[in-house]
Design an enzyme around this catalytic site. Structure first.
Site, PDB file in Angstrom:
ATOM      1  N   LYS A   1      -6.392  -6.135 -13.454  1.00  0.00           N
ATOM      2  CA  LYS A   1      -7.374  -6.620 -12.492  1.00  0.00           C
ATOM      3  C   LYS A   1      -8.333  -5.479 -12.142  1.00  0.00           C
ATOM      4  O   LYS A   1      -7.890  -4.349 -11.908  1.00  0.00           O
ATOM      5  CB  LYS A   1      -6.631  -7.076 -11.219  1.00  0.00           C
ATOM      6  CG  LYS A   1      -7.564  -7.495 -10.115  1.00  0.00           C
ATOM      7  CD  LYS A   1      -6.855  -7.721  -8.792  1.00  0.00           C
ATOM      8  CE  LYS A   1      -7.914  -7.809  -7.724  1.00  0.00           C
ATOM      9  NZ  LYS A   1      -7.656  -7.598  -6.403  1.00  0.00           N
TER      10      LYS A   1
ATOM     11  N   LYS B   1     -10.772  -0.600  -7.581  1.00  0.00           N
ATOM     12  CA  LYS B   1     -11.075   0.835  -7.519  1.00  0.00           C
ATOM     13  C   LYS B   1      -9.796   1.662  -7.538  1.00  0.00           C
ATOM     14  O   LYS B   1      -9.805   2.788  -8.003  1.00  0.00           O
ATOM     15  CB  LYS B   1     -11.969   1.185  -6.338  1.00  0.00           C
ATOM     16  CG  LYS B   1     -11.469   0.746  -5.003  1.00  0.00           C
ATOM     17  CD  LYS B   1     -12.526   1.002  -3.937  1.00  0.00           C
ATOM     18  CE  LYS B   1     -12.217   0.253  -2.661  1.00  0.00           C
ATOM     19  NZ  LYS B   1     -12.631  -1.158  -2.695  1.00  0.00           N
TER      20      LYS B   1
ATOM     21  N   LYS C   1       0.820  -1.210   0.000  1.00  0.00           N
ATOM     22  CA  LYS C   1       0.000   0.000   0.000  1.00  0.00           C
ATOM     23  C   LYS C   1       0.857   1.265   0.000  1.00  0.00           C
ATOM     24  O   LYS C   1       0.521   2.231  -0.681  1.00  0.00           O
ATOM     25  CB  LYS C   1      -0.953  -0.010   1.191  1.00  0.00           C
ATOM     26  CG  LYS C   1      -2.089  -1.013   1.010  1.00  0.00           C
ATOM     27  CD  LYS C   1      -2.999  -1.057   2.222  1.00  0.00           C
ATOM     28  CE  LYS C   1      -4.149  -2.013   2.008  1.00  0.00           C
ATOM     29  NZ  LYS C   1      -4.989  -2.143   3.202  1.00  0.00           N
TER      30      LYS C   1
HETATM   31  P1  ADP Z   1     -10.417  -3.087  -4.759  1.00  0.00           P
HETATM   32  O1  ADP Z   1      -9.246  -3.788  -5.425  1.00  0.00           O
HETATM   33  O2  ADP Z   1     -11.374  -2.537  -5.748  1.00  0.00           O
HETATM   34  O3  ADP Z   1      -9.944  -2.058  -3.741  1.00  0.00           O
HETATM   35  P2  ADP Z   1     -10.916  -4.725  -2.464  1.00  0.00           P
HETATM   36  O4  ADP Z   1      -9.463  -4.977  -2.303  1.00  0.00           O
HETATM   37  O5  ADP Z   1     -11.614  -3.824  -1.489  1.00  0.00           O
HETATM   38  O6  ADP Z   1     -11.187  -4.208  -3.959  1.00  0.00           O
HETATM   39  O7  ADP Z   1     -11.642  -6.150  -2.511  1.00  0.00           O
HETATM   40  C1  ADP Z   1     -12.783  -6.503  -1.776  1.00  0.00           C
HETATM   41  C2  ADP Z   1     -13.086  -7.953  -2.120  1.00  0.00           C
HETATM   42  O8  ADP Z   1     -13.393  -8.118  -3.509  1.00  0.00           O
HETATM   43  C3  ADP Z   1     -11.906  -8.897  -1.848  1.00  0.00           C
HETATM   44  O9  ADP Z   1     -12.392 -10.088  -1.280  1.00  0.00           O
HETATM   45  C4  ADP Z   1     -11.307  -9.171  -3.213  1.00  0.00           C
HETATM   46  O10 ADP Z   1     -10.719 -10.452  -3.277  1.00  0.00           O
HETATM   47  C5  ADP Z   1     -12.520  -9.062  -4.144  1.00  0.00           C
HETATM   48  N1  ADP Z   1     -12.109  -8.516  -5.440  1.00  0.00           N
HETATM   49  C6  ADP Z   1     -11.717  -7.239  -5.689  1.00  0.00           C
HETATM   50  N2  ADP Z   1     -11.407  -7.061  -6.992  1.00  0.00           N
HETATM   51  C7  ADP Z   1     -11.594  -8.261  -7.594  1.00  0.00           C
HETATM   52  C8  ADP Z   1     -11.439  -8.735  -8.942  1.00  0.00           C
HETATM   53  N3  ADP Z   1     -11.060  -7.929  -9.929  1.00  0.00           N
HETATM   54  N4  ADP Z   1     -11.719 -10.022  -9.198  1.00  0.00           N
HETATM   55  C9  ADP Z   1     -12.132 -10.853  -8.205  1.00  0.00           C
HETATM   56  N5  ADP Z   1     -12.292 -10.470  -6.916  1.00  0.00           N
HETATM   57  C10 ADP Z   1     -12.036  -9.190  -6.599  1.00  0.00           C
END
Ligand code: ADP
Ligand code: TRP
Length: 326
Positions: free
Chosen positions: A192, A195, A112
């Protein structure tokens, strides 16, 4: 079996979050042997969101999304982390038995800060707060993505140290349940979906916004008449995710046989996304008009969670020696 998971309230939910997490959380409540606890990790989100109105709104967004997508408050307990001050209280107690080295080894802090997130004490101590979230409800199983596996190991380590320090097994060591990774959903730029990359398709975006995003999915310049590549093709991967299995051979042929343009395939994808989430989007609109209903769910979730939390904290305070004499 008590199941617990949390979602950071750091933005609007996208289809990656749905396939990677929420759909699986909702499915777990179907088994009557499971007691599911889900919470909005707004204190964790404060490591990246420093605007009160945004943080508060995001918690509503995530709660409303869960409810619209099928979380049933009569079967699952849904609450907001910041409604339970006992969580940061336990986090503090845990932090006094957590060696610095344990946190220094965590990948997420390094990842991060490398992404540009301010290296605050809160970000460094993030895994201790997460341990408190889990241990305070005596969770047995914690469904999380692969990236959170190390945090579960840290949680088990901290729980063991607390129990050993005070000579009583008050905290239950949780097991990770690594969510099926069948769907690493690609974003509109092919990376991937996340956000933090700004490449998401939000589940509840207005229809015209969703259309604009789908139409801007990055594609190659293969002419309409030619067969299209399937490997590494974002549009192909997203269509596969949304197409009912019976229709898939025909859609797949549109790529392999040639003759279908990307524009047409994008329109098909948009239609499928809207169909998949039609009911959820309708319920989400209802909740937008009735925020009190969402608050009521969170209030009753807090009360139900407190039944367990009250007991665990009474033990921890007794052992630690905090609070009143008797
Ligand atoms: P972001 O990457 O958008 O910040 P988070 O890290 O908050 O998303 O992820 C929240 C949940 O959603 C986690 O359990 C993560 O594994 C799942 N997740 C996030 N992005 C994806 C993706 N592109 N494909 C599959 N699962 C995802
Ligand atoms: N750290 C998790 C994530 O970024 C969110 C989270 C916070 C969590 N506390 C938790 C997940 C407790 C499971 C259990 O996805």
């Amino acid at each position: 079996m008590r199941i617990l998971s949390g979602v950071q309230t750091s933005g609007k939910l996208h289809i990656g979050n749905y396939f990677g997490a929420i759909r699986q959380f909702v499915a777990l409540q179907e088994n009557p042997a499971n007691e599911c606890f889900y919470f909005l990790a707004d204190l964790h989100a404060m490591t990246t969101v420093h605007d009160g109105a945004t943080l508060r709104r995001n918690a509503f967004e995530v709660a409303a999304a869960f409810l619209a997508l099928g979380l049933d408050p009569s079967r699952s307990v849904l609450y907001r982390q910041s409604d339970i001050p006992e969580i940061p209280e336990l986090a503090w107690m845990l932090s006094t038995v957590t060696p610095m080295g344990l946190l220094q080894r965590c990948h997420s802090y390094k990842d991060k800060t490398a992404q540009g997130i301010v290296p605050s004490h809160g970000l460094f101590a993030y895994p201790v707060l997460m341990a408190a979230d889990i241990l305070i409800v005596k969770a047995n199983l914690v469904p999380v993505g692969k990236d959170q596996k190390q945090h579960l190991e840290v949680t088990r380590d901290i729980a063991g140290r607390f129990n050993d320090t005070y000579g009583e097994q008050v905290l239950t060591l949780p097991e990770p349940m690594i969510l099926a990774d069948v769907a690493v959903v690609p974003g509109i730029d092919g990376r991937k979906m996340s956000k933090s990359y700004g490449n998401t398709l939000e589940i509840f975006a207005p229809e015209n916004e969703l259309k604009r995003r789908v139409m801007s999915i990055v594609t190659d310049s293969t002419p309409v008449s030619e067969p299209k590549p399937t490997r590494g093709n974002t549009l192909y991967a997203l269509l596969k995710l949304f197409t009912p299995p019976a229709d898939w051979p025909a859609t797949r042929r549109c790529f392999t046989a040639g003759g279908t343009g990307y524009g047409e395939l994008k329109k098909r994808l948009l239609g499928l996304i809207l169909d998949t989430f039609r009911e959820a989007r309708r319920r989400r609109e209802e909740l937008e008009r009735d925020p009190g209903a969402v608050e009521a769910v969170l209030r009753s979730g807090r009360e139900r969670a407190m039944e367990v939390i009250g007991e665990v904290m009474a033990d921890c305070r007794r052992l630690a020696g905090t609070g009143p004499l008797t």
